[in-house]
Design an enzyme around this catalytic site. Sequence first.
Site, PDB file in Angstrom:
ATOM      1  CG  ASP A  73      26.958  59.561  11.063  1.00  8.34           C
ATOM      2  OD1 ASP A  73      27.782  60.140  10.327  1.00  8.34           O
ATOM      3  OD2 ASP A  73      26.222  60.174  11.862  1.00  8.34           O
ATOM      4  CD  GLU A 135      26.946  65.483   9.211  1.00  3.28           C
ATOM      5  OE1 GLU A 135      26.707  66.642   8.836  1.00  3.28           O
ATOM      6  OE2 GLU A 135      26.092  64.553   9.120  1.00  3.28           O
ATOM      7  CD  GLU A 136      23.159  62.546   8.852  1.00  2.00           C
ATOM      8  OE1 GLU A 136      22.537  63.526   9.316  1.00  2.00           O
ATOM      9  OE2 GLU A 136      23.263  62.326   7.639  1.00  2.00           O
ATOM     10  CG  HIS A 356      17.994  63.060   6.640  1.00  2.00           C
ATOM     11  ND1 HIS A 356      18.071  63.979   7.675  1.00  2.00           N
ATOM     12  CD2 HIS A 356      19.281  62.793   6.321  1.00  2.00           C
ATOM     13  CE1 HIS A 356      19.335  64.238   7.946  1.00  2.00           C
ATOM     14  NE2 HIS A 356      20.094  63.523   7.131  1.00  2.00           N
TER      15      HIS A 356
END
Length: 383
Positions: A73, A135-136, A356
């Site tokens: 992800d 995970e994020e 990000h």
Amino acid sequence: MDKTSRDVIARLVGFDTVSRHSNMALIDWVRNYLAGLGVESRLVPNEDGSKANLYATIGPMAEGGVVLSGHTDVVPVDGQAWDTDPFTLVERDGKLYGRGTADMKSFSAIALALVPEMLAANLKRPIHLALSYDEEIGCFGAPFMIQRMVQELPPVGAVIVGEPTSMGVVLAHKGCYALRTTVTGHEVHSSQVNRGVSAVMVAARLATFVADMMAENKAAADPASPFDPPYTTLHVGTINGGTALNIMAKRCDFLWDIRTVTGDDWRTYLNRFQAFCDTLLPEMSAISPDCGIVTEVLAGAPGLAPDPQGRAAQLVHALTGRNDTTVVAYGAEAGQFQEAGYSTVMCGPGSIDQAHQANEFIEIDQVTACERFLRGLITRLSA
């Protein structure tokens, strides 16, 4: 036809696997790709089948293998000023741009691209590929996959989590715990404050208490700590509540997190927070028995504790040729692997500085360095 690392990076980046979406298109592609090479993979889906972890073994089912772990992800691109389509790989000036290039599809893609070389190498000990979901947003997927791996795989020698470390050796990361606190007050006209309880004002006191706990940690921080910042942090990220200026708020909630340094127990802070809540409740309940404060733990991932003499650390030092180590403040699934009994480190291509961000990128030199690293691993496991 064999695929290059760039080919596979482009393919994985092309899947919009923002955490709010399914990752199944990516997982299906990986599964078909591996099947085309004669490699069987296993899926560990979530409850509704909209997402899945995948793990696969290349080489013999023997002890002492190495797990290469990565999450599928990525974070959203909403509101970010990208110069190009985030889900189309673009090469420019020695860099590959696209969402997930740094964090962290490139590591998984490079490993996948090298599967033909792994198969041709006559491995004596296996390489296990492990791809997780979500995970994020809290490392939700990996624990289910890890549990299955512990049950079904021979004892593993080391786990390498390919988070972007610029191919440095990361021995520790902070634990991360996400919480939501909901305050229920009692609505009245704001001219009658003695008859009501403002959920917004109570929540503000609680948010300040969270900040006060962190201020204590900052004041008592160990200057020798390798973490930056060198203490457990507590942070309120969002707060929502109230109806109008002249109404005492009936409801207010806020999201906060606790990021622990090695040796610190997040529950200590939660217990202190709840004890402070208990001091506020009698006055609130005296106004209305419906008032209350409820805190939910939304997600939690343990930190990775340093183990410089562990098999994973020694292996990665040998493969990188680097003796230096570092730690990181962000969380990952590495602590979950360690908690399951695996010797674990983080080492992967790209920089967390690009993660990000709009126009996220990885330098092609980092891709090359990771290829060299994994080819060294192949050679080592073939001896």
